[in-house]
Design a protein around this motif. Structure first.
Motif, PDB file in Angstrom:
ATOM      1  N   GLU A 373       0.819  -1.206   0.000  1.00  0.00           N
ATOM      2  CA  GLU A 373       0.000   0.000   0.000  1.00  0.00           C
ATOM      3  C   GLU A 373       0.858   1.265   0.000  1.00  0.00           C
ATOM      4  O   GLU A 373       1.926   1.311   0.620  1.00  0.00           O
ATOM      5  CB  GLU A 373      -0.915   0.028   1.226  1.00  0.00           C
ATOM      6  N   ASP A 409      -5.808   1.093  -2.587  1.00  0.00           N
ATOM      7  CA  ASP A 409      -5.834  -0.350  -2.384  1.00  0.00           C
ATOM      8  C   ASP A 409      -5.861  -1.021  -3.748  1.00  0.00           C
ATOM      9  O   ASP A 409      -6.900  -1.108  -4.390  1.00  0.00           O
ATOM     10  CB  ASP A 409      -7.071  -0.744  -1.570  1.00  0.00           C
ATOM     11  N   GLY A 433       3.601  -0.114   4.212  1.00  0.00           N
ATOM     12  CA  GLY A 433       2.996  -0.604   2.978  1.00  0.00           C
ATOM     13  C   GLY A 433       3.431  -1.994   2.615  1.00  0.00           C
ATOM     14  O   GLY A 433       2.621  -2.827   2.176  1.00  0.00           O
TER      15      GLY A 433
END
Length: 841
Positions: A373, A409, A433
């Motif tokens: 992410e 996402d 992430g």
């Protein structure tokens, strides 16, 4: 105008300093550069400043040394500082001439990435008063490129438009201390990875690897290549500019003669590469995998060539971090239909066994689909303009700072395994992430990678990788190109040999064989291939020119113990264990249980929501929410149509309605923000920004370079535009409007000469002008490009990712696109220009 009608430096670091000063000026300048002004004077002296000391050098003395090899009295102090062993190298570097086109040079230094590079070099190379030398250096570079004598360091200095060129010795000293530490830490990391591989090998069961088939050789299957093309309705940067739809071309290799459908591998090419001549794809297909290679048109070879021709202004648009993973997900969507209807694909591809592989920027794409992410807070911290760094990959990663500040996402649950070779990760994903990746993942790195430095971009990523089944393959020595997936040189012409390396004929077969083993093990679930993924097997592949090490575990504590002190480049920020918090209530379950969808819509925001002459609610949001109701009814398979309840919202009440879940979402001109407690946003559906509405006759009074104290300016209370004025024009003479009729009142105040300008989001101002049927030719918006970049999204309660996911699926649906087109086809050029301006700031 936009008319609405139309350095005291120490001896031990002398060599480092010399290389930094002259290597930076020569090699860096030869890669990026170039505004077009003629200098009124050239630099006469160079000052190496390390307060309180300053060392002076006349440019004449430097030029005499470079051209004749003579060390004058002025140059004597520098020659002692540099050391005689480095003088000849300095002279050779300074004599080197380059043939650069001044127009191309100018375009490169003025593109977004070029401006960042120039600002950072400008921290080192300054003007007389110690001011950042970026603009002066741009002028010198363009002028030197246009000089018939050729582009050289001496020529650049002579063209520098200031009497003095000042070099910040403090930055040089800082780098001179940091670089040896980084190099030593990298050496320790390599040794520790190799030691870890030997340790893992020592505890593995003993096997006779000579009996295993050689996966580096082509497999037994022939294959057929087919090209698929289809249209994607989405915003995308292309070689001709930003567009609302584009053609996605995908090469598909289908293995012949299989008794069952083949697993699918999707290969994402790197930045400036292309889908053709993909040797890895052919190798995988020969081993019984279907392989698809999409052409990422916003970052491929063709796009880079378009930039060099001048067709586009930005070398990389931030939107590419969104478009690339979307390319792959959209292709899977399309393929799901083909395997049902097209005889050539039917029963030939197993869509329950999909993997993704990528190289460089393609590896970053692969990790996004695997669940990595983007963390905007980490990204912004790392990409601060005052951060001086030698990690060139950040130039690309930091482009993502200009994306809308929403939660991204890109994870696609249909993808079951991922391989990432030389990915960019440190800023774009960071430790948080990377921790979101939960599928089997293999990261490949080269020990001598300059483009994406191994420790920062791959080792730290592996340490923080969340996948329980994870592997790290180190190629030593290896560069960014050692595991190249293509055999031709298209896209890398002119790249220096020391960057490319000379052992890719060893690294490429190894990477291909490793990929075959990994995907067989984790897509087909064939445990017979796990020995190929053992540390001992990879140790057995050691050969002159390339040592490979494969490990499954590595920690920061392990590396720091070996280094003997804290890492100079740890994962950023240090990983923090968090416990996911579940939402107090699942909104989707509530909608299903009650049969009611509760939304809120503004009544004062043309064209999103407003009352018509009969006091009936109209606007884009009214139609959009009605469409969302139908979409949920159909998607959820509900037997009875949902009831839609619409609450009135204002600029003051909109977020409280959502926080309290009086409304399950609010539709209107809501600027996406990350610091709004209890609120999250959908993906963006519109972009605008702050502009000043004024009459044409008053346009000359709106001087945005002033403090606006002499301009009576209206603005809406509690709006993002009010926040902007407080920050940028704190002394402005402001008049506030609030309430349901704030926009109407602001526009009327301009019309009636009660105020000179009304600051507001441009699209809302235009909408109000239309609603009131005012004569557009009397007004203008200042400036032409918005002063801010406001991405609008639907306001949602935070903490419910399922609800946000289904809202986003609707925002990206054909139904929502149809509604957007009905309302905003007239505004599409306005929105596209705003988006292009904002993304390429």
């Amino acid at each position: 105008m936009n008319h609405l009608s139309e350095l005291g430096l120490r001896k031990p670091i002398q060599g480092v300093i010399t290389r930094l000063i002259f290597g930076l000026i020569s090699s860096s300048i030869s890669i990026f550069f170039f505004p077009i002004k003629t200098p009124v004077l050239g630099a006469e002296e160079i000052i190496l400043s390390y307060p309180p000391a300053e060392v002076y050098l006349s440019v004449d003395a430097l030029e005499t040394f470079v051209k004749q090899g003579k060390i004058t009295r002025d140059f004597g102090a520098y020659s002692q500082l540099i050391g005689r062993q480095n003088l000849e190298q300095l002279r050779q570097i300074s004599q080197r001439k380059f043939d650069f086109d001044p127009v191309t040079v100018s375009r490169v230094v003025n593109m977004p990435i070029g401006r960042v590079v120039m600002r950072r070099i400008g921290q080192l190379i300054q003007t007389d008063q110690g001011v950042n030398g970026a603009e002066a250096l741009k002028t010198a570079l363009v002028a030197a490129a246009a000089d018939p004598e050729g582009f050289s360091i001496i020529n650049v200095i002579r063209q520098f438009p200031a009497k003095t060129l000042r070099i910040d010795g403090r930055l040089i000293a800082q780098a001179a201390q940091e670089i040896p530490a980084l190099l030593e830490y990298r050496r320790v990391v390599i040794q520790e990875i190799q030691a870890e591989a030997m340790g893992e090998a020592a505890v593995e069961p003993k096997m006779d690897f000579s009996r295993l088939p050689n996966l580096q050789q082509p497999g037994p299957y022939t294959f057929t290549k087919r090209t698929i093309s289809f249209t994607v309705q989405d915003l995308r940067q292309t070689g001709t500019g930003l567009t609302g739809s584009y053609q996605l071309d995908v090469d598909v290799y289908l293995p012949d003669g299989l008794s069952e459908p083949a697993p699918l591998i999707i290969s994402s090419h790197g930045f400036g590469a292309y889908r053709g001549n993909n040797n890895q794809a052919q190798h995988l297909a020969s081993h019984g995998f279907a392989v698809a290679i999409p052409e990422h048109i916003g970052s491929n070879l063709g796009y880079r060539q378009s930039f060099l021709r001048g067709d586009v202004d930005s070398l990389l648009s931030p939107i590419e971090y969104v478009s690339r993973p979307n390319d792959i997900s959209r292709f899977i969507d399309y393929l799901e239909g083909l395997v049902k209807t097209d005889p050539e694909f039917k029963n030939r591809i197993n869509l329950d066994q999909i993997g993704v592989v990528g190289n460089s920027f393609g590896a970053t794409t692969a990790l996004a689909l695997a669940g990595a992410e983007i963390i905007p807070e980490e990204l912004s911290q790392i990409c601060r303009a005052d951060n001086f760094t030698l990690n060139v990959s950040l130039l690309l990663q930091c482009r993502a700072v200009y994306l809308p500040p929403i939660d991204y996402d890109f994870w696609d649950p249909r993808i079951k395994a991922a391989i990432a070779a030389h990915p960019l990760t440190s800023a774009i994903y960071g430790s948080q992430g990377m921790g979101q990746v939960k599928i089997p993942t293999l990261i490949v790195a080269g020990s001598q990678d300059i483009v994406t430095p191994m420790v920062q971009e791959q080792v730290n990523a592996f340490i923080t990788l969340g996948a329980p089944e994870k592997y790290f393959a180190l190629l030593d020595p290896g560069t960014h190109f050692t595991a190249s997936i293509q055999s031709d040189t298209q896209g890398i012409e002119g790249v220096p040999k020391f960057i490319i390396g000379d052992n890719y004929d060893l690294g490429r077969p190894y990477f291909f064989g490793l990929s075959v083993a990994f995907f067989n093990a984790y897509l087909r679930g064939d445990k017979a291939y796990l020995p190929y993924l053992s540390a001992s097997y990879n140790e057995s592949l050691k050969q002159p020119g390339l040592q490979v090490s494969l490990i499954r575990s590595l920690t920061l504590a392990q590396l720091e113990t070996a280094y003997g002190k804290p890492s100079p480049i740890p994962p950023n920020p240090p990983p923090v264990a968090t416990t996911p918090q579940l939402p107090a209530q699942n909104i989707l379950e509530e909608v299903i249980r009650t049969g009611v969808l509760k939304v809120a819509i503004r009544r004062d925001a043309v064209p999103f929501g407003y009352l018509d002459e009969e006091q009936q609610l109209q606007g884009y949001c009214t139609e959009l929410m009605d469409g969302f109701k139908d979409y949920l009814t159909q998607t959820l398979g509900l037997p009875v149509e949902l009831e839609l309840i619409v609450f009135p919202s204002t600029i003051d009440t909109r977020y409280q309605l959502v926080r309290s879940q009086t409304a399950q979402l609010e539709c209107g001109p809501n600027t996406i923000q990350r610091n709004n407690p209890g609120i999250t946003f959908s993906e963006s559906f519109f972009i605008t920004g702050a502009q000043f509405l004024t009459k044409i006759v008053n346009e000359s009074n709106i001087d945005l370079n002033s403090n606006l104290t002499d301009v009576t300016t209206g603005v809406i209370r509690n709006s993002s535009t009010e926040q902007f004025l407080k920050q940028q024009y704190p002394q402005a003479n402001k008049v506030f409007f609030r309430g349901d009729n704030a926009i109407t009142s602001g526009v009327n105040a301009v019309e009636n000469d009660q105020i000179e300008a009304f600051a507001n989001d441009g699209v809302l101002t235009i909408g109000e002008l239309f609603r009131q049927k005012l004569p557009l030719e009397n007004y203008t918006l200042v400036p032409e490009d918005p002063l801010t970049c406001d991405f609008y999204g639907l306001a949602l309660p935070s903490g419910d990712p399922q609800w946000r996911r289904i809202v986003n699926s609707f925002v990206n649906s054909n139904e929502a696109e149809y509604i957007w087109t009905r309302w905003f086809s007239y505004a599409f050029p306005y929105s596209l220009v705003n988006l292009d301006s904002c993304l390429n700031r």
